[in-house]
Design an enzyme around this catalytic site. Structure first.
Site, PDB file in Angstrom:
ATOM      1  N   HIS A 231       0.799  -1.223   0.000  1.00  0.00           N
ATOM      2  CA  HIS A 231       0.000   0.000   0.000  1.00  0.00           C
ATOM      3  C   HIS A 231       0.831   1.272   0.000  1.00  0.00           C
ATOM      4  O   HIS A 231       0.282   2.366  -0.162  1.00  0.00           O
ATOM      5  CB  HIS A 231      -0.961   0.001   1.193  1.00  0.00           C
TER       6      HIS A 231
ATOM      7  N   ARG B 102       6.843  -6.368   2.964  1.00  0.00           N
ATOM      8  CA  ARG B 102       5.598  -6.915   2.440  1.00  0.00           C
ATOM      9  C   ARG B 102       5.550  -6.701   0.930  1.00  0.00           C
ATOM     10  O   ARG B 102       5.633  -5.575   0.449  1.00  0.00           O
ATOM     11  CB  ARG B 102       4.374  -6.268   3.093  1.00  0.00           C
TER      12      ARG B 102
ATOM     13  N   ASP C 162      16.687 -11.686  -3.792  1.00  0.00           N
ATOM     14  CA  ASP C 162      18.009 -11.361  -4.320  1.00  0.00           C
ATOM     15  C   ASP C 162      18.504 -10.016  -3.796  1.00  0.00           C
ATOM     16  O   ASP C 162      19.709  -9.810  -3.610  1.00  0.00           O
ATOM     17  CB  ASP C 162      17.986 -11.338  -5.850  1.00  0.00           C
TER      18      ASP C 162
ATOM     19  N   GLU D 180      -6.427 -12.556   5.721  1.00  0.00           N
ATOM     20  CA  GLU D 180      -7.212 -11.322   5.835  1.00  0.00           C
ATOM     21  C   GLU D 180      -8.515 -11.410   5.043  1.00  0.00           C
ATOM     22  O   GLU D 180      -9.002 -10.417   4.511  1.00  0.00           O
ATOM     23  CB  GLU D 180      -6.381 -10.117   5.392  1.00  0.00           C
TER      24      GLU D 180
ATOM     25  N   ASP E 138      -8.703  -5.586   6.071  1.00  0.00           N
ATOM     26  CA  ASP E 138      -9.296  -6.325   4.956  1.00  0.00           C
ATOM     27  C   ASP E 138     -10.290  -7.372   5.449  1.00  0.00           C
ATOM     28  O   ASP E 138     -11.329  -7.580   4.825  1.00  0.00           O
ATOM     29  CB  ASP E 138      -8.201  -6.985   4.130  1.00  0.00           C
TER      30      ASP E 138
END
Length: 266
Positions: free
Chosen positions: A48, A73, A87, A152, A178
């Site tokens: 977000h 996230r 990576d 969620e 959510d």
């Protein structure tokens, strides 16, 4: 050079709660400021917040000298994106909206090299290997990687036992905003049926020997979820803290044009 230890993954095995903060400014400078404040972990948000792989890399580099552990996230569970993040040096990855054990198994595969997964080999090109300075990285990387899946949705709650049972899933993180919105309560996680889903998910996760976490900026929520067994709790959001402090500071000198609103969701 030794494979860098993941202190967050090790701490999840202990009993004391780990308090975290959301990092949403999407800049290395702000992330470094947060990293100096003493939280156990920080969620660098690629879902977000306006982050990309390069901006996430900059934040990882900025907070590396500090004890606060960065949890990144991803915007979604795409295997190619996960490869890029790992990576770049992400050790602890959170993936949103996991609803089935099949999804969870696919995420585990994305984080592991063949023959146990599908992660592509970057070798000396990658920060994760310290540009080939870490010997035997391909065989040992999984030991210090930590996968957190987010539950969620109502379907995720229904499948929580199967999701938590997946080998390679280290922890479950509940998303109250959510979850409550999907249940028809528009971000209001205080509703009894939402609270029941949260508690059942925590108990189910713990029953399968996995750590459970949650976002809870309100103190009363954070303390309740900790009492219910949550091991890692995000108790603050940097953007919210700045806005609340700015509004409160201005109110000392001028009557606010409108009541200050403190979000209970984010």
């Amino acid at each position: 050079m030794d494979l860098p230890i993941n202190p967050f993954k090790a701490a999840l095995r202990r009993s004391e709660p780990l308090y975290g903060i959301w990092a949403g400014f999407a800049t290395p400078y702000a992330a470094e400021i947060i990293a100096t404040t003493g939280y156990d972990w920080m969620l660098v948000d690629g879902e977000h917040a306006p982050n990309t792989v390069p901006t996430l890399l900059g934040q990882l580099q900025a907070v590396a000298p500090y004890a606060t552990h960065p949890v990144v996230r991803a915007v979604h569970g795409d295997a190619v994106l996960i490869k890029q993040l790992l990576d770049a040096g992400v050790q602890t990855l959170m993936v949103p909206m996991v609803e089935t054990a099949e999804q969870a198994r696919a995420l585990v595969q994305a984080m592991r090299y063949p023959p146990y997964g599908i992660r592509g080999v970057g070798g000396g090109l990658t920060r994760a290997t310290r540009w080939d300075a870490v010997p035997d990285y391909i065989r040992t990387a999984h030991e210090q990687l930590c996968l957190i899946v987010q539950i969620e949705s109502r379907l995720g709650v229904e499948n929580a036992a199967e999701i938590a049972a997946v080998e390679g899933v280290d922890a479950v993180f509940i998303g109250p905003a959510d979850l409550s919105t999907g249940m028809g309560h528009a971000g209001d996680a205080s509703q009894p049926e939402v609270q029941d889903c949260i508690r059942r998910t925590i108990e189910t996760t713990l029953a399968h020997g996995k750590a459970c976490g949650i976002l809870a900026p309100r103190e009363e929520d954070a303390r309740r979820y900790t009492d219910w067994g949550c091991r890692f709790v995000a108790v603050a959001i940097d953007i919210s803290l700045m806005r609340q402090a700015a509004v409160a500071n201005l109110a000392r000198y001028r009557a606010p044009s409108q009541p200050a609103i403190v979000s209970t969701t984010y």
